[in-house]
Design a protein around this motif. Structure first.
Motif, short mmCIF file in Angstrom:
data_model
loop_
_atom_site.label_atom_id
_atom_site.label_comp_id
_atom_site.label_asym_id
_atom_site.label_seq_id
_atom_site.Cartn_x
_atom_site.Cartn_y
_atom_site.Cartn_z
N GLU A 240 0.99 -1.31 0.00
CA GLU A 240 0.07 -0.06 -0.45
C GLU A 240 1.05 0.92 -0.25
O GLU A 240 2.07 1.00 0.45
N VAL A 245 -1.77 6.54 1.67
CA VAL A 245 -2.61 6.41 3.03
C VAL A 245 -2.98 7.59 4.05
O VAL A 245 -3.45 8.25 4.25
N HIS A 263 -11.08 4.28 7.76
CA HIS A 263 -9.97 3.48 7.74
C HIS A 263 -10.11 2.78 6.52
O HIS A 263 -9.45 3.03 5.40
N ARG A 267 -7.99 4.61 2.52
CA ARG A 267 -6.44 3.56 1.75
C ARG A 267 -7.39 2.41 0.99
O ARG A 267 -7.62 1.05 1.30
N SER A 344 -5.65 -3.98 7.28
CA SER A 344 -5.17 -3.38 6.23
C SER A 344 -4.04 -4.41 5.25
O SER A 344 -3.32 -5.69 5.65
N PRO A 345 -4.32 -4.73 4.26
CA PRO A 345 -5.26 -3.18 3.28
C PRO A 345 -6.67 -3.90 3.74
O PRO A 345 -6.94 -5.12 4.31
N PRO A 346 -7.57 -2.47 3.67
CA PRO A 346 -9.01 -3.26 3.82
C PRO A 346 -10.15 -4.02 3.39
O PRO A 346 -8.95 -4.04 2.22
N ASN A 408 -4.59 -2.91 13.58
CA ASN A 408 -5.10 -3.35 12.50
C ASN A 408 -4.42 -5.23 12.75
O ASN A 408 -3.64 -5.04 13.28
#
Ligand code: URP
Ligand code: ZN
Ligand code: ZN
Length: 558
Positions: A240, A245, A263, A267, A344-346, A408
């Motif tokens: 990412e 971000v 969140h 991103r 993350s990543p979401p 996260n």
């Protein structure tokens, strides 16, 4: 241990019979430092009993390897698979398991976990599952080995390694390590060499996100890629764009969006795709294999697919949360529910997961034309991890006023085997042999421990599951074995149940009961130069010879 605790435990582990709770009382009195781990099941080495036989015959099941399946018996002797064939005859001293109508498969290998990891400077800085509770949960779900990410201590790899060796002493199943690189200097470069040549680590992870915490820049990534190549180690990236971000997060806060949905909004897939493409191009420039961890979006997946089509050695690792969940939970009005989905990543909007499932089934993200042992055929390899990184609701609440502070990570180490079966095999998307490849064999191959792991073959470790396709499973934080009080798959009911888990030749999960062997897990050294490195030097030679010859210029006469 107080009576109230005992009652809570009894409620939580309702499927476990009372005698085990009594054994647990004995356990609490035992002197071993890990025995008071708060888990309601039999812990051998803490006063629990070890009744498992060292010789086991699994009779009449369908034995599945990544390349083949057949009805056969599996004979286990002293932790190793001694024989696999129909109608094996044994004496009375051997414990016999009838597996008729069930699948006998290699235990799962999870390539991506974070147990007892300090992360994101929360109040309670460590993930709630350690090498004991995380592995116990794994075994209850049919995973018998995992590879965890060592975090350096103040940038020092050797201190990080030492710390993780300590943490892992409570292991009840085998494990390996990846190493994270957070800074660059001559010492780090030297320590990478020691990690590979002496410590059995064959992969290094670089974070392109988490600005100000563990993020590295392109210059460091290039140094790392070169070093990985020279050592035959696999470079892994969290892809990412961390700077973007950071910008996206500021934007959300300025807009007044402070909850967990911020969140995901901060991103978007675009930033995952950018970093994925950049890492791929830089790895291509160095000509070294690359492994992209937790591919969560169509956008990133397409970058990987494009590079692979052009022949680049890139592996994409989907994780089960990305395959089966969508981002709707992040918009839940209850903060505790929304926050548990923050990783993350979401987790992405509906559509990404289904596309990733299709990519897994088609081998878009991993696998090269290889010739698996004993078949003479070419096949695509595939794998799915979890990124198991659990924080309980108290820890997640650290970010109640600001999503940037929510630690996260989501659970998955116990659920992966069931969810992949339910969503991929039971629905007809993949075959049972593919299931074995995805959950076990390909990971063993990529990290160079096949066929010790990832196979049911004579000589392989006896890490085996027996799955009943006609049984069902149900997921709940009330009955799971993680220490977390939440579960992102809460309420999921599905087809196919791991009824028995055998690890190192011992039955540790049967009749919904766990009997884990404290300290029995072994560290598995993983040698460098996996199959992704085959022929890489030839590509280097052809690159050099493709360069146009330098121009010979004569110095002008004075
Ligand atoms: O949210 C996540 N993925 N937590 C674990 C750390 C990482 O990025 O892999
Ligand atoms: Zn990551
Ligand atoms: Zn991770």
């Amino acid at each position: 241990m107080g009576f109230v605790n005992l009652l809570t435990m009894a409620k939580r582990f309702s499927g476990i019979i009372a005698i085990l709770l009594l054994l647990r009382l004995t356990t609490a009195a035992a002197s071993h430092e890990f025995c008071d781990a708060g888990m309601g099941y039999n812990v051998v080495g803490c006063g629990g009993s070890d009744s498992s036989s060292r010789r086991i015959l699994i009779k009449g099941g369908t034995v599945v390897n990544a390349h083949h399946q057949e009805v056969a018996d599996v004979y286990i002797d002293d932790g190793i698979i001694a024989d696999v064939k129909p109608n094996i005859k044994v004496g009375d001293e051997v414990a016999v398991i009838d597996a008729t109508g069930k699948f006998v498969m290699p235990g799962g290998i999870d390539p991506h976990t974070h147990l007892e990891m300090e992360f994101m400077g929360t109040d309670s800085t460590e993930t709630i599952d350690d090498f004991f509770s995380g592995q116990a949960a794994a075994l209850a779900g049919g995973t018998t080995m995992h590879i965890d990410f060592v975090m350096p201590v103040n940038g020092s790899l050797s201190l990080g390694f030492k710390a993780y060796v300590e943490k892992a002493k409570k292991s009840c199943m085998d494990y390996g390590f990846h190493m994270t690189i957070t800074k660059w200097d001559d010492t780090v470069a030297r320590e990478m060499e020691i990690m590979v040549k002496e410590k059995g680590i064959n992969s290094f992870k670089f974070f392109l996100a988490y600005k100000g915490i563990v993020m590295i820049n392109d210059e460091l990534l290039l140094e790392g890629l070169k070093k990985c190549k020279s050592l035959g180690a696999l470079a892994m990236v969290h892809a990412e764009n961390g700077d973007a971000v950071f910008e996206g997060q500021k934007r959300m806060i300025e807009l007044g969006i402070t909850g967990p949905e911020g969140h995901a909004l901060s991103r978007p897939p675009l930033l995952e795709a950018e970093a994925t493409a950049r890492a791929i191009r830089l790895a291509g420039f160095i000509n070294t294999p690359l492994y992209i961890v937790h591919v969560m979006s169509i956008d990133a997946m397409e970058e990987i697919a494009k590079a692979r089509k052009l022949g680049q050695r890139v592996v994409g690792e989907p994780v089960v949360s990305g395959l089966v969940l969508n981002d709707s939970g992040l918009w839940d009005p209850d903060f505790n529910i929304a926050a548990k989905f923050v990783m993350s990543p979401p987790i992405r909007a509906p559509g990404h997961g289904r596309a990733l499932q299709a990519a897994v089934s088609m081998g878009v993200l991993q696998g090269f034309h290889v010739v698996p042992e004993n078949t003479g055929k070419s096949a695509f390899g595939k794998l799915v991890g979890t990124d198991h990184c659990t924080f309980n609701s108290t820890q997640k609440a650290f970010g109640i006023d600001d999503f940037r502070k929510i630690p996260n990570g989501v659970n998955g180490i116990e659920e992966r085997m069931h969810l992949v079966w339910d969503t991929m095999v039971a629905s007809g998307k993949i075959s049972v042999t593919d299931y074995v490849r995805i959950t076990s064999t390909e990971c063993a191959r990529i990290f160079n421990i096949y066929p010790k792991k990832g196979a049911i073959l004579p000589g392989s470790d006896a890490d085996i599951i027996i799955l009943n396709p006609n049984s069902s499973f149900q997921i709940s934080s009330n009955s799971h074995h993680s220490r977390s009080d939440t579960n992102v798959y809460e309420g999921w009911i599905g087809k196919g149940k791991v009824e028995i888990t055998i690890v190192g030749g011992r039955i540790v999960w049967e009749n919904n009961e766990l009997k884990v062997n404290l300290g029995s897990g072994k560290y598995i050294k993983m040698p460098p130069f996996n199959y992704l490195f085959d022929g890489i030097e030839k590509a280097d030679v052809s690159y050099i010879s493709s360069l146009r010859a330098p121009v010979n210029r004569f110095k002008a006469m004075q």
